[in-house]
Design an enzyme around this catalytic site. Structure first.
Site, PDB file in Angstrom:
ATOM      1  CE  LYS A 221      -3.434   2.492   2.797  1.00 10.33           C
ATOM      2  NZ  LYS A 221      -4.361   2.439   3.936  1.00 10.33           N
ATOM      3  CD  GLU A 270      -5.994   8.022  10.519  1.00 10.15           C
ATOM      4  OE1 GLU A 270      -6.299   8.626   9.467  1.00 10.15           O
ATOM      5  OE2 GLU A 270      -5.253   7.039  10.541  1.00 10.15           O
TER       6      GLU A 270
END
Ligand SMILES: C=C(O[C@@H]1C=C(C(=O)O)C=C[C@H]1O)C(=O)O
Ligand SMILES: [Mg+2]
Length: 462
Positions: A221, A270
């Site tokens: 990723k 977050e």
């Protein structure tokens, strides 16, 4: 002039002006008796009738100003001026800075507000004024927590001479505080020009290259970020803009840090980690779909978010990483069995919290060093992803996708610094990123990048 907005304090409580004055007078009385004590932080705090910290900040020109509101709304801090500023030139010095913060605060109930850059290095180009790490102990602090609203002052100096100078400065600043006035009138902001540093074809090309790397097996990723620069017809009223942003970002951390005429500001959903005494919580938050136009469509998209293999994979890479990184530091790690969903005004994310008890001796520095940057903003494996980002992204990230938060011996909390912008007068640089994994499609990722910018863009033009 009537700005048509509410004053800093509410008008339906006319006696508040005097209560605020009494609070300031109380603080002044205490400061006057302060004597220099070598290397010791002096702090005083008094209760204050409720004040909107962002309106209060907008009404005061006392740099550096800072703002922090955590996601749970259990702590809001607004700071004017600096009693102590600590900086690091590189990642290697984070531990020393955090250690210094803890010894300086000692038993006092104070917080440093600040953060670190994405790549552990000082900012370049637009970010040149931001070092690798920067933490400020506000000289004047407005705090809201479970105990209510308080006004506090911090004074710290290395010498008798500096102490006298800082004390005088603090007294002057306190005398200039205002609580009952309307904030200055601000003209409406219009975006006169928008410059995109990456267009769709370039983005698609980068995604192609990342997917090739993933197919080759060396990468799983990488988070690709882009920047949009806005030219405004008037300087951005940072705290007023943040107030609009905050109104639409209830379940987010909100922050602003002023540095030499620039502001780094944003509202991020977050958490990197929060620590209260030995209790620590971190999380994985990744994988995105938009919100539905109707409740039915929203539920359908939520199902997709929970079931789609690409989105599950994108999120699981973060979950596994966060779990593996935190595992050596905690005695018990607790996490729900299944991922949940975090709903923001325009998009929704997959989400899984992870909490535990820290082993003796584990400090914020270990948590920061091992968690940041997570695959939510960098990629996996970390080193490969970081190299690819440096190679591919056309502009430096600076503090975007770094971390911003508050630090103290008892309680520290950091947000992952996304959904954010660097502001300097009429110029604003907005950032957004997307996790590229096997199964990523350029059009979908582009739409996700655009969706992540929208909330910020809407807060600029009221
Ligand atoms: C990188 C950003 O967000 C991250 C990337 C996400 C994704 O690609 O699905 C979702 C949330 C964040 O972990 C950003 O908003 O800039
Ligand atoms: Mg995504």
């Amino acid at each position: 002039m009537d700005s048509g907005r509410p004053p800093v304090t509410s008008r339906d409580t006319p006696a508040q002006g005097t209560a605020h004055d009494r609070a300031v007078a109380d603080l002044l009385g205490r400061i006057k008796n302060w004597q220099f004590r070598d290397g010791t932080l002096l702090r005083a705090s008094v209760p204050l009738p409720p004040v909107d910290p962002l309106l209060w900040l907008q009404a005061h020109e006392q740099p550096p100003r800072c703002y922090w509101r955590n996601r749970d709304h259990t702590l809001t801090l607004a700071g004017l001026g600096s009693a102590c500023t600590l900086e690091a030139r590189s990642e290697a010095h984070y531990a020393a800075v955090l250690h210094r913060i803890n010894t300086l605060i000692g038993d006092e109930d104070a917080f440093f507000v600040g953060g670190v850059s994405f790549d552990g290095r000082p900012g370049r180009e637009a970010w040149a004024r931001f070092p690798a790490a920067l933490f400020v102990l506000p000289a004047i602090e407005l705090r809201q927590d479970e105990a209510g609203c308080r006004l506090a002052v911090n004074l710290w100096a290395e010498s008798q001479q500096a102490f006298m100078r800082e004390k005088t400065r603090l007294i002057t600043a306190l005398c200039q505080l205002r609580f009952d006035a309307d904030p200055p009138w601000e003209p409406p902001v219009r975006i006169s020009r928008r410059e995109d540093h990456m267009d769709f074809p370039a983005c698609a090309e980068h995604i192609g290259a990342i997917l090739e790397r993933i197919a080759g097996g060396s990468l799983r990723k990488a988070v690709l970020a882009r920047r949009v620069q806005l030219h405004l017809d008037t300087p951005l009223p940072v705290f007023t803009t943040l107030r609009r942003l905050r109104a639409g970002s209830t379940d987010s951390f909100c922050f602003a840090l002023e540095r030499d005429g620039q502001f780094y500001m944003g509202c991020s959903p977050e958490r990197l980690f929060s620590r209260i005494d030995r209790h620590v919580c971190t999380e994985s938050l990744a994988g995105t779909v938009r919100r539905g136009e109707t409740p039915e469509e929203d539920r359908r998209l939520e199902r997709l978010l929970l079931d789609d293999p690409k989105l599950v994979h994108e999120h699981e890479l973060v979950t596994r990483y966060v779990h593996d990184q935190i595992a050596p530091w905690v005695t018990r790690a607790e996490t729900p069995e299944h991922a949940g969903v975090v709903k923001l005004d325009r998009i929704q994310h997959r989400y899984l919290p992870l909490c535990g008890t820290l082993r003796p001796g584990v400090m914020d520095e270990q948590l920061l060093r091992t968690l940041h940057p997570t695959p939510a903003v960098c990629g996996f494996p970390r080193r490969e992803a970081r190299e690819l980002i440096l190679e591919r992204e056309p502009v430096p990230r600076g503090w975007y996708s770094g971390t911003v938060g508050v630090v103290s011996p008892r309680h520290s909390e950091f947000a992952v610094a996304i959904r954010s912008a660097l502001v300097e007068g009429n110029r604003m640089m907005l950032y957004s990123g997307v996790g590229i994994v096997d199964g990523s499609r350029p059009e979908a990722e582009w739409n996700e990048l655009e969706a992540k910018l929208e909330t910020l863009l809407c807060a600029v033009e009221n």
